[in-house]
Scaffold this active site. Structure first.
Site, PDB file in Angstrom:
ATOM      1  N   CYS A 159      23.473  10.664  14.924  1.00 58.41           N
ATOM      2  CA  CYS A 159      23.019   9.914  16.083  1.00 58.41           C
ATOM      3  C   CYS A 159      24.211   9.434  16.895  1.00 58.41           C
ATOM      4  O   CYS A 159      25.321   9.359  16.397  1.00 58.41           O
ATOM      5  CB  CYS A 159      22.209   8.704  15.638  1.00 58.41           C
ATOM      6  SG  CYS A 159      23.149   7.669  14.521  1.00 58.41           S
ATOM      7  N   CYS A 167      26.637   6.799  15.698  1.00 55.93           N
ATOM      8  CA  CYS A 167      27.703   7.121  14.751  1.00 55.93           C
ATOM      9  C   CYS A 167      29.044   7.174  15.467  1.00 55.93           C
ATOM     10  O   CYS A 167      30.087   6.893  14.885  1.00 55.93           O
ATOM     11  CB  CYS A 167      27.482   8.478  14.096  1.00 55.93           C
ATOM     12  SG  CYS A 167      25.880   8.664  13.342  1.00 55.93           S
ATOM     13  N   ASP A 171      48.303  64.638   8.941  1.00 56.13           N
ATOM     14  CA  ASP A 171      47.477  65.168  10.010  1.00 56.13           C
ATOM     15  C   ASP A 171      48.431  65.651  11.100  1.00 56.13           C
ATOM     16  O   ASP A 171      49.431  65.019  11.374  1.00 56.13           O
ATOM     17  CB  ASP A 171      46.577  64.046  10.539  1.00 56.13           C
ATOM     18  CG  ASP A 171      45.769  64.491  11.735  1.00 56.13           C
ATOM     19  OD1 ASP A 171      45.173  65.578  11.651  1.00 56.13           O
ATOM     20  OD2 ASP A 171      45.751  63.770  12.744  1.00 56.13           O
TER      21      ASP A 171
END
Ligand SMILES: [Cu+2]
Lengths: 117, 750
Positions: free
Chosen positions: B19, B22, B435
């Site tokens: 709230c 607080c 690769d």
């Protein structure tokens, strides 16, 4: 002399029992958020049962300046966290499947385990 | 890096504030903490910002005290966190050094007294009183400077575990307790054994504090790589907002912000160049020594240095998403993981301490049963020495120290190693699959040769071919179109475009029928290519792809496209081969091109026309033959093979998928990074082995000598103080050997 030798043998037996044979009590966690104090060479609590399948948050409160206490590693989860001194350090774990998960410092002086059930 | 002068701001997330009332409660609680100069809570976001030089711990406490939870938000930058850590380390180091000075300040005079002035035996009552006072002083020094060992020992004992602290506490405790026993009840012991060992307790505590201080310093140094990486990021960025340039905190830079970087400045966030051009030095990120030129559309990465020109770029990755942040996180994480070579040491150290305790008991019993008089004095000395010399701290340091340095070293060379395991496996690779496209070659085909067979000029021919190819999606088409665009050749719309799979393309332009493709296409349309066949063969043997161009049924030109080999591939491949690694080139290209490229770079083994799934098969096949297989690639199609390989190396300039699948990322697009990675990995593993051998040897050889096995033959028995010194030295040896790795130089020619 016989007495002393007997005492020595008993002492050895006591060491074996205390460090290896004894299974310590586990801390059963009631919530998904667990506070762990890092101080004086141990995690407190260090042996924690948690429920499997839910996310868990651990708060490591580091009070030990030794470099050893600096990092906590979860080897099975491939997670690690650098613990800042003098404060709470939060790590969120994924939902665990059943089993035992160790956590320890880099040198394994600090040791603990989570048991997911 | 002094943050004292500026006001520190910290932010916390508040939990449990349900709230608005607080808010004032929390603000009041925080404001009451000493040092707080300002508090502001954002109720909507449940965050609170606090000004003032206050330690976050006390702030959190003040909030938890009134029943809420506060968690620090990414308060301050990485640099602040690092400075904080450095400060904490420094304080810890000073504390250890102070303890060392106090403990040795007592221990050394006592030892000198015992050696040169008097002996440390207790016979008269005056001696008893004198030594009792020394004993109490020793106890207070032991507690004052070694409290953490005793508390640690007790705590871990309660938890049914034992560690270094246990051994130290037992060793020094035994020496002190025995000495006090001598003083209090000398009659209980034979006259020869009435000897005190206070100097041993004090010296051991002092020396071990010294060893720990070395360790703190050394650890600080090993994290230098991360420090340097974090230091690459500037604190502020110059952002263009509302048409004006302003300096803002790096944390405030938003996605798509336009950022200005002037010559000599560091690039603050990742982005894409929108205006200007420059050269950028990316060496600290990639290991690539040459500055790279950047123009509009090019990507720039945070942490690199803008060299020549001023530029504007739009932010594409900010905060924790920048490449640099990812690198820092990856290095941090990797440094905390251990290769399996280190796990062995862990398992051993788990059993080690209780075993040592048992050995100490056995040692004591052996001396009491079989030793010369005064047996009890010998027994106490030997037990104390066994406990002290067995301290496993060097063993525990052996792997993490080397891994930290090795992975940091690799990061400096632009090689990101994901974990300690990869570091170890990389040193064992026997076969490396490479690769071709994007790894050995640049991955971007270029037009290399043009021969015309009619009146039309070369530029005119290329304009026609490019117009035709601009409709094609074939990778080679990009090379042709790119060639034409670079030279500003006009591209025109082609009608009736058709792609004939595996052969080429056709279409009409200005009423002329255009054909572009391989020999098969020419045959299909009955075009005579005999004049060009020989030349086409030569081009093919040269790793180029020849293609024919015909206009209205007549051969017009022969154009060759090739993917150029990276300038340093040849040298890097030599380096790999010199290491005895079998190289295999994989490519989707045809046999002739594959053969030609392989021959050019000196690889004997190649596989042409491989599909992505074939790459995985190739890795598995070789693994089944017992090879440790490394795979290097950059594309999405390499990802499965990268994941399957024992160690996957992704070229960092490649796709994210490849980087995700790989264990190692080569930030630099060069194969030299691969050779560097292997060299660093080998050096690190060698270093770990040296450390482990050193640490084990010390314990394995030290314990029997301490127990007294040499005594019956040579009369040698170690002094507990020597054991304490040896222990500090062994830690020092391990940390300095690990730090030696920092000076490891990759040999580019070998
Ligand atoms: Cu440790």
């Amino acid at each position: 002399m016989l007495f002393i030798n007997l005492l020595g043998a008993l002492l050895i037996a006591a060491i074996v029992w205390w460090f290896w044979l004894y299974t310590p009590k586990r801390a059963q966690s009631t919530s998904n958020q667990i506070k762990i104090l890092v101080n004086n060479g141990v995690y407190q609590p260090s042996n924690i049962t948690v429920s499997a399948g839910t996310k868990i948050t651990l708060d490591f409160d580091r009070q030990d300046p030794a470099p050893c206490a600096e990092t906590v590693i979860f080897p099975q989860l491939d997670l690690s966290l650098a613990l800042k001194m003098g404060q709470s350090n939060r790590i969120e774990l994924p939902a665990l499947s059943e089993g035992q998960y160790d956590f320890h410092c880099q040198m394994q002086m600090y040791k603990g385990k989570l048991i997911a059930e | 890096m002094s943050s004292k002068s500026k006001v520190k701001t910290q932010s916390f997330m508040i939990e449990g504030a349900s709230c608005a009332s607080c808010v004032s409660k929390i603000e009041k609680a925080l404001a009451s903490v000493e040092g707080v100069t300002g508090v502001e809570m954002n109720f909507a976001q449940r965050t609170v910002t606090i000004d003032g030089d206050v330690n976050s711990h006390s702030l959190i406490h003040s909030v938890t005290d009134i029943g809420y939870n506060a968690t620090p938000m990414n308060s301050g930058s990485e640099q602040d966190a690092l400075a904080e850590k450095a400060q904490a380390d420094e304080a810890h180091y000073n504390n250890l050094m102070r303890n060392m000075v106090i403990a040795l300040g007592l221990g050394i005079p006592l030892m000198l007294y015992g050696l040169f002035i008097g002996d440390m035996s207790v016979n008269t009552s005056n001696q008893r009183i004198g030594w009792a006072i020394v004993g109490l002083v020793t106890l207070s020094v032991m507690i004052g400077t070694g409290k953490h060992f005793y508390i640690g020992a007790w705590q871990s004992f309660k938890h049914h575990s034992a560690n270094m602290d246990t051994l130290i506490a037992l060793g020094t405790g035994t020496a002190w307790a025995y000495s006090m026993l001598v003083i209090l009840v000398p009659n209980l012991l034979p006259e020869m054994a009435r000897h005190v060992y206070f100097e041993a307790s004090a010296m051991i505590i002092g020396l071990i504090n010294l060893g720990l201080a070395f360790e703190v310093k050394a650890r600080g140094r090993t994290s230098e790589a991360i420090k340097r990486l974090i230091g690459l990021q500037p604190n502020t960025a110059r952002v263009v907002r509302n048409g004006e340039e302003e300096d803002v905190d790096i944390a405030q830079v938003q996605l798509n912000d336009i950022v200005r970087v002037r010559p000599g400045e560091k690039i603050p966030v990742d982005g894409e160049l929108t205006d200007g051009q420059s050269t950028v030095d990316e060496s600290m990120l990639t290991g690539e020594p040459m500055p790279i030129s950047k123009t509009v559309g090019d990507k720039v990465v945070a942490g690199s240095i803008n060299k020549t020109g001023s530029m504007l770029f739009s932010a594409t990755h900010v905060g924790k998403d920048t490449t640099l942040s990812h690198i820092i996180n990856m290095v941090k994480k990797a440094q905390n993981s251990k290769p399996s070579i280190g796990r062995l040491a862990d398992v051993i150290s788990g059993y080690f301490v209780p075993i040592v305790m048992i050995l100490a008991v056995i040692t004591g019993l052996a001396w009491l049963n079989f030793g010369p008089q005064p047996a009890i004095a010998y027994a106490i000395t030997a037990m104390t020495t066994v406990l002290i010399i067995a301290c496993p701290c060097a063993l525990g340091l052996a792997t993490p120290m080397s891994v930290m340095v090795g992975i940091g070293k690799a990061a400096e060379a632009g090689v990101l190693i994901r974990n300690g395991e990869a570091l170890q496996s990389a040193s064992k690779i026997t076969t490396m699959l490479l690769d071709k496209t994007g790894t050995i070659t640049q991955g971007q085909p270029e037009v290399t040769d043009i021969s015309t067979f009619e009146q039309r000029q070369e530029s005119c021919v290329m304009a026609l071919v490019a117009s035709l190819e601009s409709q094609s999606e074939h990778p080679l088409a990009q090379a042709i179109v790119g060639y034409a665009k670079q030279r500003d050749y006009p591209l025109n719309a082609v009608t009736k475009f058709d792609a004939i799979t595996g052969k080429g393309v056709t279409g009409y332009l200005n009423g002329e029928h255009l054909l572009f493709g391989n020999e098969a296409l020419m045959h299909q349309f009955g075009i005579d290519v005999s004049v060009a066949v020989e030349q086409a063969g030569t081009l093919a043997n040269d790793a180029k792809t020849p293609m024919y161009f015909a206009v209205d049924q007549k051969l017009s030109a022969l154009i060759a496209v090739s993917d150029p080999i990276k300038s340093d591939s040849l040298a890097a491949i030599k380096r790999l081969q010199n290491k005895g690694i079998h190289l295999v080139m994989l490519t989707g290209d045809n046999e002739a091109t594959a053969k030609a490229v392989a021959k050019r770079v000196g690889i004997d083994d190649y596989i042409a026309q491989v599909m992505p799934q074939d790459k995985v098969e190739e890795v598995i096949k070789r693994q089944k033959h017992g090879e440790v297989v490394g795979m290097t690639g950059d594309g999405i199609n390499d990802a499965p093979a990268l994941a399957q390989a024992d160690v996957g190396f992704a070229i960092g300039t490649g796709t994210d998928v490849a980087i995700e699948s790989a264990d190692v990322t080569l930030m630099r697009g060069s194969l030299h990074g691969l050779a560097d990675a292997l060299a660093i990995s080998q050096a690190t593993i060698t270093n770990i082995k040296q450390n482990l051998v050193g640490a084990f040897m010390y314990n394995v050889a030290g314990i029997p000598i301490a127990a007294g096995v040499l005594f019956p033959f040579f009369g040698i028995l170690l002094n507990p103080v020597v054991a304490g010194a040896a222990m500090a030295l062994s830690s020092l040896t391990v940390v300095s050997n690990a730090n030696r790795l920092r000076f490891f130089k990759v040999n580019k020619s070998a």
